[in-house]
Enzyme design. Structure first.
Site, PDB file in Angstrom:
ATOM      1  CG  ASP A   1      -5.206  -3.653  -4.424  1.00 30.08           C
ATOM      2  OD1 ASP A   1      -6.260  -3.143  -4.026  1.00 30.08           O
ATOM      3  OD2 ASP A   1      -4.080  -3.215  -4.131  1.00 30.08           O
TER       4      ASP A   1
ATOM      5  CD  GLN B   1      -2.874  -0.775  -0.167  1.00 31.46           C
ATOM      6  OE1 GLN B   1      -3.542   0.225  -0.331  1.00 31.46           O
ATOM      7  NE2 GLN B   1      -2.817  -1.732  -1.071  1.00 31.46           N
TER       8      GLN B   1
ATOM      9  CG  HIS C   1     -51.154  15.611  -0.439  1.00 30.26           C
ATOM     10  ND1 HIS C   1     -50.728  16.866  -0.791  1.00 30.26           N
ATOM     11  CD2 HIS C   1     -50.061  14.799  -0.506  1.00 30.26           C
ATOM     12  CE1 HIS C   1     -49.433  16.836  -1.040  1.00 30.26           C
ATOM     13  NE2 HIS C   1     -48.996  15.579  -0.884  1.00 30.26           N
TER      14      HIS C   1
ATOM     15  CG  HIS D   1      -1.358   2.338  -3.980  1.00 30.49           C
ATOM     16  ND1 HIS D   1      -1.758   2.180  -5.286  1.00 30.49           N
ATOM     17  CD2 HIS D   1      -1.821   1.257  -3.305  1.00 30.49           C
ATOM     18  CE1 HIS D   1      -2.428   1.041  -5.396  1.00 30.49           C
ATOM     19  NE2 HIS D   1      -2.483   0.466  -4.226  1.00 30.49           N
TER      20      HIS D   1
ATOM     21  CD  GLU E   1      -8.548   2.109  -0.101  1.00 31.29           C
ATOM     22  OE1 GLU E   1      -8.853   2.105  -1.304  1.00 31.29           O
ATOM     23  OE2 GLU E   1      -7.443   2.538   0.318  1.00 31.29           O
ATOM     24  CG  HIS E   2      -7.299  -1.919   1.325  1.00 28.99           C
ATOM     25  ND1 HIS E   2      -6.745  -0.714   0.926  1.00 28.99           N
ATOM     26  CD2 HIS E   2      -7.890  -2.447   0.235  1.00 28.99           C
ATOM     27  CE1 HIS E   2      -6.984  -0.536  -0.367  1.00 28.99           C
ATOM     28  NE2 HIS E   2      -7.683  -1.561  -0.805  1.00 28.99           N
TER      29      HIS E   2
END
Length: 428
Positions: A356, A255, A415, A258, A322-323
């Site tokens: 991934d 990670q 209505h 990235h 996230e993960h």
């Protein structure tokens, strides 16, 4: 990695802060990009390609000739790997299809709910330092299964003005043909507003850096739907003394590579284990091609030592990663306690990179704590749920008086009359 030993819960919020750009600068810079694209269209995209990607582009559209040429350039082994991943992703997302739900709530009153594809969707595929052809599969496949009429793909060109061959191969594989050479916040703007070349879409998908995330959030305020806040990648690992240090280090680095603004967090119940992981990080980092970028990311990252797994889970849920990888005894039991995470990876043999690429789940996931309320991309993301109702005479005679009573109590006479006039027509 910075090591923190048994922090007080009052310190957690500050400890788990994500790295961010200065907010005012980021918002202003993105706003200017959006305005340029809105007013100048294709020319702004061409100018930004040169400015940000050092790419000269005369034609923003990818031609069929370019796609055919790119497919020929992709190695057979990579094509086979992409096809295997695509097959798993298709299986997992196809299984998410819903049957139309129909309920007779009372005699003569029938309600139902049906999934309808979002007509036009835009998918953003990050390029630059890492062309993410895997994201083409993650977004293009569920869009295709959902039945979206038009799938628009935007991705930044290389310095030679071309798109990475694997991105074009993956796009062709999943049936995406409208591909445009533009990246960053300007690509989001192009899909949000439309240009002379890039079609306007109904919803924008895709991960990206903080500029892309900010652009998506700004256009969402103007009525353009987006998938979720999905910015720089992040990972948390819960580990105990039984975990394999080399595995943990490899996941942290997967990670960290990235980008500089990625963040990884290790939550561990064993101090000696943290020391082993740090040694493994040093050994593995030295041989990484992207070691400079991963090294900078590790500067934003932390190893947090906690007394037990109960505290580890609580800390992870507070972070809402996230993960999340769980490498502990009885990892599945620990996983049951997780309530905030984009995607969970259970056990020593389940690396985050499986999700991934090829296990079948989607890797477009909420970041920056958004996993407290958002889900990752799924088939549902590309559909909208429309409800229907149908009432016959018996149903209206039975239900109508209740509607009249409620409308009158809310002082909404029109209505009430909408029901009364029908009941008078059919006879109460």
């Amino acid at each position: 990695m910075q090591i923190i030993n048994n922090p007080n819960p009052s310190e957690w919020a500050e400890l788990l802060t994500r790295p961010v750009f200065e907010a005012e600068f980021l918002q202003s810079a993105v706003k200017n990009i959006l305005n340029r694209v809105r007013t100048s269209g294709d020319q702004a995209l061409i100018d930004f390609n040169l400015k940000f990607d050092q790419a000269v582009t005369h034609n923003l559209s990818v031609t069929q000739e370019e796609i055919t040429s790119a497919i020929a350039q992709v190695e057979t082994s990579l094509k086979d790997a992409i096809r295997k991943a695509a097959d798993n992703i298709h299986k997992f997302h196809k299984a998410q299809e819903r049957a139309t739900l129909e309920v007779e709530t009372m005699p003569g009153v029938t309600c139902w709910r049906k999934s309808v594809a979002i007509p036009n969707v835009g998918i953003y595929i990050p390029g630059g330092t890492a062309p993410l052809f895997s994201t083409v599969l993650m977004l293009g496949i569920p869009a295709s299964i959902a039945g979206c009429n038009e799938i628009v793909l935007c991705t930044p060109p290389g310095k030679d003005g071309t798109i990475h061959p694997a991105i074009l191969f993956a796009a062709d594989l999943v049936g995406v043909t409208k591909i445009y050479k533009t990246g960053g916040a300007q690509a989001v703007a192009a899909m949000a507003y439309g240009t002379e070349t890039v079609p306007k879409v109904d919803k924008i998908f895709g991960p990206g850096n903080q500029y892309v995330t900010e652009a998506k959030q700004q256009v969402s305020l103007e009525g353009i739907a987006i998938d979720m806040p999905a910015g720089p990648s992040e990972l948390a690992i819960i580990a105990d003394e039984t975990a394999e240090p080399a595995f943990i280090a490899s996941d942290l680095l997967s990670q960290a590579e990235h980008g500089n603004d990625s963040q990884v967090i290790l939550i561990c119940t064993d101090e000696a284990q943290v020391a082993k992981v740090n040694r493994a990080l040093d050994e593995q980092l030295a041989s990484l091609p992207r070691k400079e970028m991963a090294g900078k990311s590790l500067q934003n990252s932390k190893a947090i030592i906690v007394p037990d797994l109960t505290i580890a889970v609580a800390l992870s849920n507070a972070y809402a990663p996230e993960h999340l990888i769980i490498c502990t005894k009885e990892a599945e039991t620990v996983a049951e306690e997780i309530v905030n995470a984009g995607s969970v990876f259970i056990g020593d043999l389940t690396p985050e990179s499986a999700g991934d690429y090829a296990s079948g789940t989607n890797h477009t996931l909420p970041t920056n704590g958004a996993a407290r309320a958002y889900s990752g991309v799924s088939l549902d993301s590309f559909t909208k749920q429309i409800t229907y109702q149908k009432i016959d005479q018996a149903g209206l005679k039975s239900l109508g008086p209740a509607i009249e009573e409620m409308a009158a109590a809310e002082q909404l006479e029109a209505h009430k009359r909408a029901v009364t006039i029908r009941l008078e027509k059919i006879g109460r």
